[in-house]
Design a protein around this motif. Sequence first.
Motif, PDB file in Angstrom:
ATOM      1  N   GLU A 199      13.540 -19.281  32.508  1.00  0.00           N
ATOM      2  CA  GLU A 199      12.614 -19.264  33.821  1.00  0.00           C
ATOM      3  C   GLU A 199      12.575 -17.964  34.495  1.00  0.00           C
ATOM      4  O   GLU A 199      11.882 -17.193  34.994  1.00  0.00           O
ATOM      5  CB  GLU A 199      12.209 -20.408  34.287  1.00  0.00           C
ATOM      6  CG  GLU A 199      11.841 -21.617  33.556  1.00  0.00           C
ATOM      7  CD  GLU A 199      12.093 -22.973  34.235  1.00  0.00           C
ATOM      8  OE1 GLU A 199      12.744 -23.011  35.359  1.00  0.00           O
ATOM      9  OE2 GLU A 199      11.750 -24.224  33.665  1.00  0.00           O
ATOM     10  N   ALA A 212      11.564 -14.260  33.489  1.00  0.00           N
ATOM     11  CA  ALA A 212      10.332 -13.856  34.015  1.00  0.00           C
ATOM     12  C   ALA A 212      10.146 -13.105  35.295  1.00  0.00           C
ATOM     13  O   ALA A 212       9.187 -12.399  35.548  1.00  0.00           O
ATOM     14  CB  ALA A 212       9.443 -15.030  33.880  1.00  0.00           C
ATOM     15  N   LEU A 213      11.222 -13.764  36.232  1.00  0.00           N
ATOM     16  CA  LEU A 213      11.156 -13.081  37.759  1.00  0.00           C
ATOM     17  C   LEU A 213      11.948 -12.009  38.017  1.00  0.00           C
ATOM     18  O   LEU A 213      11.891 -11.443  38.868  1.00  0.00           O
ATOM     19  CB  LEU A 213      11.485 -14.179  38.709  1.00  0.00           C
ATOM     20  CG  LEU A 213      10.587 -15.344  38.640  1.00  0.00           C
ATOM     21  CD1 LEU A 213      11.249 -16.448  39.415  1.00  0.00           C
ATOM     22  CD2 LEU A 213       9.168 -15.150  39.195  1.00  0.00           C
ATOM     23  N   SER A 223      10.391  -8.087  38.966  1.00  0.00           N
ATOM     24  CA  SER A 223       9.906  -8.156  40.006  1.00  0.00           C
ATOM     25  C   SER A 223      10.986  -8.161  41.312  1.00  0.00           C
ATOM     26  O   SER A 223      10.713  -7.499  42.265  1.00  0.00           O
ATOM     27  CB  SER A 223       8.873  -9.309  40.227  1.00  0.00           C
ATOM     28  OG  SER A 223       7.838  -9.141  39.233  1.00  0.00           O
ATOM     29  N   MET A 256       3.428 -11.317  43.373  1.00  0.00           N
ATOM     30  CA  MET A 256       3.738 -11.540  41.962  1.00  0.00           C
ATOM     31  C   MET A 256       4.739 -12.635  41.741  1.00  0.00           C
ATOM     32  O   MET A 256       4.600 -13.650  41.030  1.00  0.00           O
ATOM     33  CB  MET A 256       4.422 -10.268  41.121  1.00  0.00           C
ATOM     34  CG  MET A 256       3.080  -9.483  40.902  1.00  0.00           C
ATOM     35  SD  MET A 256       3.943  -7.748  40.191  1.00  0.00           S
ATOM     36  CE  MET A 256       4.413  -8.229  38.734  1.00  0.00           C
ATOM     37  N   GLN A 295       4.112 -16.150  40.049  1.00  0.00           N
ATOM     38  CA  GLN A 295       4.992 -16.685  38.642  1.00  0.00           C
ATOM     39  C   GLN A 295       5.840 -17.798  39.113  1.00  0.00           C
ATOM     40  O   GLN A 295       5.964 -18.481  38.149  1.00  0.00           O
ATOM     41  CB  GLN A 295       6.020 -15.246  38.440  1.00  0.00           C
ATOM     42  CG  GLN A 295       5.297 -14.218  37.874  1.00  0.00           C
ATOM     43  CD  GLN A 295       6.343 -12.796  37.816  1.00  0.00           C
ATOM     44  OE1 GLN A 295       7.166 -12.553  38.749  1.00  0.00           O
ATOM     45  NE2 GLN A 295       6.288 -12.245  36.771  1.00  0.00           N
ATOM     46  N   ARG A 316       3.670 -20.865  38.641  1.00  0.00           N
ATOM     47  CA  ARG A 316       3.058 -21.169  37.353  1.00  0.00           C
ATOM     48  C   ARG A 316       4.271 -21.354  36.433  1.00  0.00           C
ATOM     49  O   ARG A 316       4.005 -22.282  35.523  1.00  0.00           O
ATOM     50  CB  ARG A 316       2.838 -19.398  36.627  1.00  0.00           C
ATOM     51  CG  ARG A 316       2.202 -19.746  35.361  1.00  0.00           C
ATOM     52  CD  ARG A 316       1.456 -18.370  35.017  1.00  0.00           C
ATOM     53  NE  ARG A 316       2.431 -17.196  35.037  1.00  0.00           N
ATOM     54  CZ  ARG A 316       2.075 -15.857  34.864  1.00  0.00           C
ATOM     55  NH1 ARG A 316       0.488 -15.645  34.623  1.00  0.00           N
ATOM     56  NH2 ARG A 316       2.769 -14.873  34.930  1.00  0.00           N
ATOM     57  N   ILE A 317       5.663 -21.086  36.530  1.00  0.00           N
ATOM     58  CA  ILE A 317       6.584 -21.503  35.857  1.00  0.00           C
ATOM     59  C   ILE A 317       6.981 -23.078  36.281  1.00  0.00           C
ATOM     60  O   ILE A 317       6.966 -23.736  35.252  1.00  0.00           O
ATOM     61  CB  ILE A 317       7.957 -20.917  36.225  1.00  0.00           C
ATOM     62  CG1 ILE A 317       7.735 -19.225  35.564  1.00  0.00           C
ATOM     63  CG2 ILE A 317       9.202 -21.283  35.521  1.00  0.00           C
ATOM     64  CD1 ILE A 317       8.976 -18.369  35.899  1.00  0.00           C
TER      65      ILE A 317
END
Length: 307
Positions: free
Chosen positions: A141, A144-145, A148, A173, A177, A180-181
């Motif tokens: 997870e 994904a960050l 950014s 963002m 994100q 959403r995760i």
Amino acid sequence: MDPLSDVLSLLRPKSYVSSGFSAGGEWAIEFNKQHDRIKCYSVVSGTAWLAVKDGPPPTCLKEGDCFVLPRGKPFILASDLSVPTVDSSTLFPPPQPGGTVACNGGGDFFLVGSRFAVHGKTAPSLLRMLPEIVHIRKDSERAALHWSIQRMITELNERKPGSDLIAQHLAHMILVQALRIELTENSNHDLGWFSALADPGLGLAIQAIHSDPARKWSLQELSACAGMSRSIFAQRFKERVGETPIEYLTRWRMLLAVDRLENSTDPVSSIALAVGYEAESAFSTAFKRVMGTSPRQYSFNRQGSAF
């Protein structure tokens, strides 16, 4: 848009601080008066404890973790929760974008992130739809960050022309994100709208409502969207969300109506039609039941308070 995007769009979160925090030695900071603010941060190095007032048990934050506090509750951030706290106002200067605040010389713990202000009289209701805390710790997870967050660190450190604006966009963002995760990975059975949205069946029904809020939805149609019998759907929805599907539909319509009243010059009759009411009188009755005042009085009060 999808339901999560709908809620965030109505909140209109604006990142008014994107900055870093570095701490060393023993420390404990209490953050009060977080009303109408969303906190979103990522731990770059070190460890610390996070305790949210009237929230879940304290959690240990480690390097690479990301956490979001969507409801604006007071919280404590500390190297050790047994250390006496100091109020954040004694350490942090008035909000200014960029830069890093140091505690005890810094060096042991470092995080970056943003504070988001949200607006409108419906903000408290909308914030309650989000989880109390989002703590992202899995490597899959956090990846994904990663981009950014690293980009934000660069912008905060280098302070090139346009850095503040880029940091603002990166903060948005990271916020989306992270939520959403949490939504995708949510497998617990906590109560609330966000948890219901993560439910495979209930989430489809909520998605249907948000995709066409003006439609004359029946309980039978919504239960069909969820792939459940009407009775099981109604019971599960009420248990998870705290209100019936039709009550939720009505409340979401009123939140949309309030947004139009606050941010447009559309007449009440047009707003009523846009959220599913052919008769303005029926809309006014529903609006007063949910919001405590008539739409015209709400609009008058808003306009009057602007001067």
